[in-house]
Design a protein around this motif. Sequence first.
Motif, PDB file in Angstrom:
ATOM      1  N   ALA A  67      16.334   5.091   7.028  1.00  0.00           N
ATOM      2  CA  ALA A  67      16.852   5.471   8.348  1.00  0.00           C
ATOM      3  C   ALA A  67      18.237   4.903   8.611  1.00  0.00           C
ATOM      4  N   GLY A  68      18.787   4.145   7.653  1.00  0.00           N
ATOM      5  CA  GLY A  68      20.153   3.658   7.781  1.00  0.00           C
ATOM      6  C   GLY A  68      20.306   2.232   8.263  1.00  0.00           C
ATOM      7  N   HIS A  69      19.199   1.487   8.347  1.00  0.00           N
ATOM      8  CA  HIS A  69      19.277   0.118   8.839  1.00  0.00           C
ATOM      9  C   HIS A  69      19.545  -0.878   7.712  1.00  0.00           C
ATOM     10  N   GLN A  70      20.088  -2.023   8.076  1.00  0.00           N
ATOM     11  CA  GLN A  70      20.272  -3.127   7.143  1.00  0.00           C
ATOM     12  C   GLN A  70      19.047  -4.035   7.253  1.00  0.00           C
ATOM     13  N   VAL A  71      18.386  -4.265   6.127  1.00  0.00           N
ATOM     14  CA  VAL A  71      17.113  -4.983   6.160  1.00  0.00           C
ATOM     15  C   VAL A  71      17.130  -6.169   5.196  1.00  0.00           C
ATOM     16  N   THR A  72      16.797  -7.341   5.719  1.00  0.00           N
ATOM     17  CA  THR A  72      16.561  -8.523   4.897  1.00  0.00           C
ATOM     18  C   THR A  72      15.066  -8.804   4.913  1.00  0.00           C
ATOM     19  N   VAL A  73      14.473  -9.040   3.738  1.00  0.00           N
ATOM     20  CA  VAL A  73      13.025  -9.190   3.656  1.00  0.00           C
ATOM     21  C   VAL A  73      12.635 -10.586   3.186  1.00  0.00           C
ATOM     22  N   TYR A  74      11.433 -10.966   3.576  1.00  0.00           N
ATOM     23  CA  TYR A  74      10.847 -12.239   3.124  1.00  0.00           C
ATOM     24  C   TYR A  74       9.411 -11.985   2.724  1.00  0.00           C
ATOM     25  N   ASN A  75       8.988 -12.655   1.672  1.00  0.00           N
ATOM     26  CA  ASN A  75       7.585 -12.654   1.280  1.00  0.00           C
ATOM     27  C   ASN A  75       7.235 -14.055   0.781  1.00  0.00           C
ATOM     28  N   ARG A  76       6.009 -14.459   1.028  1.00  0.00           N
ATOM     29  CA  ARG A  76       5.582 -15.796   0.590  1.00  0.00           C
ATOM     30  C   ARG A  76       5.829 -15.979  -0.909  1.00  0.00           C
ATOM     31  N   THR A  77       5.527 -14.944  -1.696  1.00  0.00           N
ATOM     32  CA  THR A  77       5.908 -14.930  -3.108  1.00  0.00           C
ATOM     33  C   THR A  77       7.291 -14.302  -3.182  1.00  0.00           C
ATOM     34  N   PHE A  78       8.308 -15.115  -3.416  1.00  0.00           N
ATOM     35  CA  PHE A  78       9.683 -14.643  -3.327  1.00  0.00           C
ATOM     36  C   PHE A  78       9.972 -13.499  -4.294  1.00  0.00           C
ATOM     37  N   GLU A  79       9.321 -13.499  -5.439  1.00  0.00           N
ATOM     38  CA  GLU A  79       9.582 -12.466  -6.443  1.00  0.00           C
ATOM     39  C   GLU A  79       9.309 -11.070  -5.908  1.00  0.00           C
ATOM     40  N   LYS A  80       8.323 -10.942  -5.025  1.00  0.00           N
ATOM     41  CA  LYS A  80       8.034  -9.624  -4.433  1.00  0.00           C
ATOM     42  C   LYS A  80       9.179  -9.173  -3.535  1.00  0.00           C
ATOM     43  N   ALA A  81       9.703 -10.090  -2.744  1.00  0.00           N
ATOM     44  CA  ALA A  81      10.833  -9.761  -1.875  1.00  0.00           C
ATOM     45  C   ALA A  81      12.057  -9.425  -2.721  1.00  0.00           C
ATOM     46  N   GLN A  82      12.288 -10.190  -3.761  1.00  0.00           N
ATOM     47  CA  GLN A  82      13.434  -9.965  -4.642  1.00  0.00           C
ATOM     48  C   GLN A  82      13.330  -8.613  -5.341  1.00  0.00           C
ATOM     49  N   ALA A  83      12.132  -8.271  -5.802  1.00  0.00           N
ATOM     50  CA  ALA A  83      11.935  -6.984  -6.472  1.00  0.00           C
ATOM     51  C   ALA A  83      12.191  -5.830  -5.511  1.00  0.00           C
ATOM     52  N   TRP A  84      11.754  -5.973  -4.256  1.00  0.00           N
ATOM     53  CA  TRP A  84      12.002  -4.935  -3.251  1.00  0.00           C
ATOM     54  C   TRP A  84      13.498  -4.772  -3.033  1.00  0.00           C
ATOM     55  N   ALA A  85      14.218  -5.886  -2.904  1.00  0.00           N
ATOM     56  CA  ALA A  85      15.664  -5.838  -2.659  1.00  0.00           C
ATOM     57  C   ALA A  85      16.390  -5.186  -3.828  1.00  0.00           C
ATOM     58  N   GLU A  86      15.921  -5.434  -5.038  1.00  0.00           N
ATOM     59  CA  GLU A  86      16.547  -4.831  -6.218  1.00  0.00           C
ATOM     60  C   GLU A  86      16.359  -3.320  -6.236  1.00  0.00           C
ATOM     61  N   ARG A  87      15.262  -2.856  -5.650  1.00  0.00           N
ATOM     62  CA  ARG A  87      15.022  -1.402  -5.580  1.00  0.00           C
ATOM     63  C   ARG A  87      15.818  -0.756  -4.447  1.00  0.00           C
ATOM     64  N   HIS A  88      16.411  -1.569  -3.584  1.00  0.00           N
ATOM     65  CA  HIS A  88      17.153  -1.061  -2.429  1.00  0.00           C
ATOM     66  C   HIS A  88      18.538  -1.710  -2.400  1.00  0.00           C
ATOM     67  N   PRO A  89      19.475  -1.182  -3.160  1.00  0.00           N
ATOM     68  CA  PRO A  89      20.811  -1.773  -3.241  1.00  0.00           C
ATOM     69  C   PRO A  89      21.436  -1.985  -1.857  1.00  0.00           C
ATOM     70  N   GLY A  90      22.042  -3.153  -1.690  1.00  0.00           N
ATOM     71  CA  GLY A  90      22.676  -3.471  -0.424  1.00  0.00           C
ATOM     72  C   GLY A  90      21.794  -4.251   0.525  1.00  0.00           C
ATOM     73  N   GLN A  91      20.476  -4.328   0.238  1.00  0.00           N
ATOM     74  CA  GLN A  91      19.551  -5.082   1.080  1.00  0.00           C
ATOM     75  C   GLN A  91      19.327  -6.462   0.446  1.00  0.00           C
ATOM     76  N   GLN A  92      18.798  -7.394   1.240  1.00  0.00           N
ATOM     77  CA  GLN A  92      18.702  -8.776   0.797  1.00  0.00           C
ATOM     78  C   GLN A  92      17.266  -9.298   0.869  1.00  0.00           C
ATOM     79  N   ALA A  93      16.994 -10.303   0.021  1.00  0.00           N
ATOM     80  CA  ALA A  93      15.735 -11.047   0.076  1.00  0.00           C
ATOM     81  C   ALA A  93      16.058 -12.480   0.465  1.00  0.00           C
ATOM     82  N   ALA A  94      15.233 -13.076   1.310  1.00  0.00           N
ATOM     83  CA  ALA A  94      15.469 -14.435   1.794  1.00  0.00           C
ATOM     84  C   ALA A  94      14.338 -15.356   1.352  1.00  0.00           C
ATOM     85  N   ARG A  95      14.658 -16.653   1.281  1.00  0.00           N
ATOM     86  CA  ARG A  95      13.694 -17.647   0.813  1.00  0.00           C
ATOM     87  C   ARG A  95      12.743 -18.135   1.906  1.00  0.00           C
ATOM     88  N   THR A  96      13.125 -17.955   3.181  1.00  0.00           N
ATOM     89  CA  THR A  96      12.276 -18.377   4.297  1.00  0.00           C
ATOM     90  C   THR A  96      12.360 -17.339   5.414  1.00  0.00           C
TER      91      THR A  96
END
Length: 301
Positions: A26-55
């Motif tokens: 929908a055009g939004h900028q999204v930063t994600v967090y997951n307790r298992t950081f690798e899941k958040a990181q994998a999501w961010a890698e599938r969505h260029p320009g979005q970020q994964a955070a550690r907390t």
Amino acid sequence: MTSSRKLAFIGMGVMGAPMASHLVKAGHQVTVYNRTFEKAQAWAERHPGQQAARTPALAAADAEIVLLCVGNDADVREVISGRNGLLESLKPGSLIIDHTTASASLAKEMVECCDQKQIDFLDAPVSGGQQGAENGQLTIMVGGNNAAFVRGEPIMQCFAKAVTHMGPAGSGQLTKMVNQICIGGLVQALAEGLNFAAAAGLDQQKVIDVISLGAAGSWQMNNRHKTMIANEYEHGFAVDWMRKDLGICLEQARQINAQLPVTALVDQFYSEVQQLGGGRWDTSSLLRRLQAFSKPADNKN
């Protein structure tokens, strides 16, 4: 389409990950967090320009609105008000939308906690399961003040077919309880019907083809009968999660003196499915329980 907003999404499970993906579409900028950081990181890698955070706090640092979909009351409390939680970084005027299925009392607690930081909170549990999340066709029932709902509705519409304001804080969770109460009875009835059809020597598929067009038809019948007939349950909404939800319903019923005899019985049946090793099976596995505990019919004339 809505104007681009800075958002955060907490919880990259089977529901949260596709919901966050719809926000990006929908055009939004999204930063994600997951307790298992690798899941958040994998999501961010599938969505260029979005970020994964550690907390959670880091995910929400620049966010106007934070959405979360985690496991239970304790998880929500930890993510919002715990160490490195959302309230450590969110600015006054921000909005938290909680899509977790949790208790109504937790929603009221979180509203009070957020109010102290001048942050709005909506309890907004969803229905539609993993398929609904992936297809952007969830039904969302929302509790909280109307002004916060007006702000949050366009964001929730990114992954929903219906978003309804049900009333003050906790109303969304109470409505979700009604939803789960109804589903439990429907799935048990469908399991009994299919088991009866098989015992009677009927073609189960032909039975469903006929009765689904009449008064017995339901979403569960239309979407679960094929896998039930095929004895396939490695999909869908897990029994473990359904028992968590029904536990919330039964506790709320005790508090308001509402009778839930069928729900209590279905909850017991799900505990037996867990004993069969089906904690991660879909809720339609109530049929497997009937098959496991049924005795062969005596067909002597």
